[in-house]
Design an enzyme around this catalytic site. Structure first.
Site, PDB file in Angstrom:
ATOM      1  N   TYR A  43       0.831  -1.209   0.000  1.00 15.94           N
ATOM      2  CA  TYR A  43       0.000   0.000   0.000  1.00 15.94           C
ATOM      3  C   TYR A  43       0.863   1.256   0.000  1.00 15.94           C
ATOM      4  CZ  TYR A  43      -3.625   3.332   1.355  1.00 15.94           C
ATOM      5  OH  TYR A  43      -4.481   4.404   1.389  1.00 15.94           O
ATOM      6  N   LYS A  68       1.012   4.237  -2.941  1.00 17.27           N
ATOM      7  CA  LYS A  68       0.725   5.651  -2.715  1.00 17.27           C
ATOM      8  C   LYS A  68       1.955   6.516  -2.988  1.00 17.27           C
ATOM      9  CE  LYS A  68      -3.619   5.356  -1.737  1.00 17.27           C
ATOM     10  NZ  LYS A  68      -4.622   5.940  -2.655  1.00 17.27           N
TER      11      LYS A  68
END
Length: 216
Positions: free
Chosen positions: A121, A125
């Site tokens: 994750y 990002k």
């Protein structure tokens, strides 16, 4: 921003139906954004656009040493590749119609701070931030601005459920100078600012909405 024609795209029909009940004027499109060509066609058919908000995202949390190939692909396909595809299609229409548009990508404080079990994750990002900066660099010549918002935990319905346990929430809250998580309106207000002419000289930024977490 009032009076805008709004197009909402989602994979989940139930969410679109709920949105339509609250805002009947919104045009809704059911679509799986990981389907490259179908997404591109549907987005283009509903355009052109003055503004774009990329807020779709998923998180699959696994320890780095146990993270799976399919988890990596799933997260990057939604968080990065789909954002790339939609932004490219929208930007091309903006250029064709001489629209000096704005794009806001929803990133995360996890793009700039590491979190346990968030390797995939966080990486996705981080990619969103750099994709946005590169878009801002290349699209500026057409008058198109591109920015990111980077929230902490947001108190959506899911956020309230996921972070209700003090054992989980307190360690993070202790590291946020304002001592609380973000409310939905606080993220929306920042997005509206970046979409509006009030931020006409702002492009290529990553704007934390984190109560000071990244200031540490």
């Amino acid at each position: 921003m009032e009076g805008c024609r709004v197009v909402a795209l989602s994979k989940t029909q139930e969410n679109l139906d709920t949105l339509k009940e609250s805002f009947p004027a919104v045009k809704t499109i059911t679509n799986d954004i990981t389907r490259w060509e179908t997404t591109r066609r549907k987005v283009t058919e509903a355009g052109p656009y003055n503004c774009l908000v990329n807020n779709a995202g998923i998180a699959i949390l696994e320890p780095f040493l146990e993270a799976k190939s399919e988890s990596f692909d799933s997260v990057f396909n939604v968080n990065v590749k789909a954002m790339f595809n939609i932004s490219q299609a929208v930007a091309q229409q903006m250029i064709e119609h001489n629209i000096k548009g704005t794009i806001v990508n929803v990133s995360s404080q996890a793009s700039q701070a590491a979190f346990k079990d968030h390797a995939i994750y966080c990486a996705s990002k981080g990619a969103v931030d750099m994709l946005s900066k590169t878009m801002a660099l290349e699209l500026g010549q057409y008058g198109i601005r591109v920015n990111c918002v980077n929230p902490t935990v947001v108190m959506t319905q899911m956020g309230r459920i996921g972070w209700a346990d003090p054992v989980k929430s307190e360690p993070l809250l202790e590291q946020i100078p304002l001592g609380r998580f973000a409310e939905v309106d606080e993220v929306v207000d920042a997005i509206l600012y970046l979409l509006s002419d009030k931020s006409s000289m702002v492009t290529g930024v990553t704007l934390p909405i984190d109560g000071g977490y990244l200031a540490r």
